[in-house]
Design a protein around this motif. Structure first.
Motif, PDB file in Angstrom:
ATOM      1  N   LEU A 188       0.819  -1.211   0.000  1.00  0.00           N
ATOM      2  CA  LEU A 188       0.000   0.000   0.000  1.00  0.00           C
ATOM      3  C   LEU A 188       0.853   1.261   0.000  1.00  0.00           C
ATOM      4  O   LEU A 188       0.538   2.228  -0.703  1.00  0.00           O
ATOM      5  N   ALA A 189       1.942   1.263   0.759  1.00  0.00           N
ATOM      6  CA  ALA A 189       2.831   2.427   0.788  1.00  0.00           C
ATOM      7  C   ALA A 189       3.460   2.647  -0.589  1.00  0.00           C
ATOM      8  O   ALA A 189       3.563   3.789  -1.056  1.00  0.00           O
ATOM      9  N   HIS A 190       3.852   1.572  -1.242  1.00  0.00           N
ATOM     10  CA  HIS A 190       4.408   1.665  -2.591  1.00  0.00           C
ATOM     11  C   HIS A 190       3.369   2.223  -3.562  1.00  0.00           C
ATOM     12  O   HIS A 190       3.664   3.129  -4.355  1.00  0.00           O
ATOM     13  N   MET A 191       2.166   1.704  -3.494  1.00  0.00           N
ATOM     14  CA  MET A 191       1.091   2.168  -4.388  1.00  0.00           C
ATOM     15  C   MET A 191       0.779   3.643  -4.146  1.00  0.00           C
ATOM     16  O   MET A 191       0.586   4.399  -5.099  1.00  0.00           O
ATOM     17  N   GLU A 192       0.774   4.066  -2.881  1.00  0.00           N
ATOM     18  CA  GLU A 192       0.481   5.458  -2.562  1.00  0.00           C
ATOM     19  C   GLU A 192       1.556   6.393  -3.135  1.00  0.00           C
ATOM     20  O   GLU A 192       1.253   7.506  -3.568  1.00  0.00           O
ATOM     21  N   ARG A 193       2.804   5.939  -3.144  1.00  0.00           N
ATOM     22  CA  ARG A 193       3.897   6.740  -3.689  1.00  0.00           C
ATOM     23  C   ARG A 193       3.786   6.872  -5.208  1.00  0.00           C
ATOM     24  O   ARG A 193       4.038   7.940  -5.758  1.00  0.00           O
ATOM     25  N   CYS A 194       3.394   5.795  -5.888  1.00  0.00           N
ATOM     26  CA  CYS A 194       3.412   5.767  -7.357  1.00  0.00           C
ATOM     27  C   CYS A 194       2.083   6.137  -8.014  1.00  0.00           C
ATOM     28  O   CYS A 194       2.085   6.573  -9.177  1.00  0.00           O
ATOM     29  N   TYR A 195       0.967   5.959  -7.325  1.00  0.00           N
ATOM     30  CA  TYR A 195      -0.343   6.101  -7.961  1.00  0.00           C
ATOM     31  C   TYR A 195      -1.331   6.805  -7.042  1.00  0.00           C
ATOM     32  O   TYR A 195      -1.301   6.621  -5.828  1.00  0.00           O
ATOM     33  N   ALA A 196      -2.223   7.567  -7.632  1.00  0.00           N
ATOM     34  CA  ALA A 196      -3.392   8.104  -6.930  1.00  0.00           C
ATOM     35  C   ALA A 196      -4.599   7.514  -7.656  1.00  0.00           C
ATOM     36  O   ALA A 196      -4.786   7.774  -8.848  1.00  0.00           O
ATOM     37  N   GLU A 197      -5.383   6.702  -6.950  1.00  0.00           N
ATOM     38  CA  GLU A 197      -6.468   5.989  -7.619  1.00  0.00           C
ATOM     39  C   GLU A 197      -7.776   6.078  -6.836  1.00  0.00           C
ATOM     40  O   GLU A 197      -7.774   6.107  -5.603  1.00  0.00           O
ATOM     41  N   GLN A 198      -8.848   6.105  -7.605  1.00  0.00           N
ATOM     42  CA  GLN A 198     -10.210   5.995  -7.081  1.00  0.00           C
ATOM     43  C   GLN A 198     -10.904   4.903  -7.873  1.00  0.00           C
ATOM     44  O   GLN A 198     -10.719   4.796  -9.089  1.00  0.00           O
ATOM     45  N   LEU A 199     -11.696   4.118  -7.190  1.00  0.00           N
ATOM     46  CA  LEU A 199     -12.432   3.039  -7.844  1.00  0.00           C
ATOM     47  C   LEU A 199     -13.881   3.470  -7.992  1.00  0.00           C
ATOM     48  O   LEU A 199     -14.505   3.924  -7.029  1.00  0.00           O
ATOM     49  N   ARG A 200     -14.393   3.344  -9.211  1.00  0.00           N
ATOM     50  CA  ARG A 200     -15.773   3.730  -9.499  1.00  0.00           C
ATOM     51  C   ARG A 200     -16.511   2.553 -10.124  1.00  0.00           C
ATOM     52  O   ARG A 200     -15.899   1.593 -10.562  1.00  0.00           O
ATOM     53  N   ASN A 201     -17.827   2.687 -10.186  1.00  0.00           N
ATOM     54  CA  ASN A 201     -18.679   1.643 -10.762  1.00  0.00           C
ATOM     55  C   ASN A 201     -18.433   0.293 -10.086  1.00  0.00           C
ATOM     56  O   ASN A 201     -18.389  -0.743 -10.744  1.00  0.00           O
TER      57      ASN A 201
END
Length: 136
Positions: free
Chosen positions: A53-66
């Motif tokens: 999760l820390a790695h993902m937070e550093r590399c990506y900003a994401e929101q899940l829709r639908n």
């Protein structure tokens, strides 16, 4: 665990994701959770998931829709279908250079549920589609 309880657990997990509440996500997982990363190896345990999760937070900003959640009648399995709306923030090892590119990517996840917690998370998306979007 009932089908209704599994759906509520998955809803809490994804609500925490969209809120950036990593501890809330981790609270939904068993201590020995198996995490099958798309195009990658299986990682085991909450500590490995926290690092992910820390790695993902550093590399990506994401929101899940639908988001569509499903669960087996006995509540032992679940799945989710969603569309990832993201921004590529920092270059991830082995992937194209990050320049703030935005992407929209269909994805899915499968879950095993044991003792009221998620014991396995398996995520799938089309990496070639993502790469085509960020290379542009």
């Amino acid at each position: 665990m009932s089908q209704t309880a599994t759906l509520a657990l998955l809803n809490r997990y994804y609500t925490a994701f969209n809120s950036g509440d990593w501890e809330g996500m981790l609270a939904c997982l068993s201590d020995d959770v198996a995490h099958d990363i798309n195009q990658g190896a299986r990682q085991v345990g909450k500590d490995a998931f926290r690092t992910f999760l820390a790695h993902m937070e550093r590399c990506y900003a994401e929101q899940l829709r639908n988001l569509v959640l499903m669960a087996s009648a006995d509540g032992s399995r679940g799945s989710a279908e969603f569309v990832v709306h993201g921004e590529y923030l920092a270059t991830d090892e082995g992937l194209p250079e990050a320049k703030g590119q935005r992407y929209v990517l269909p994805a899915g996840a499968f879950f095993a549920i044991e003792n009221g917690l998620i014991s396995r998370v398996t995520v799938y998306y089309n990496l070639a589609d993502w790469e085509a979007q960020v290379i542009g």
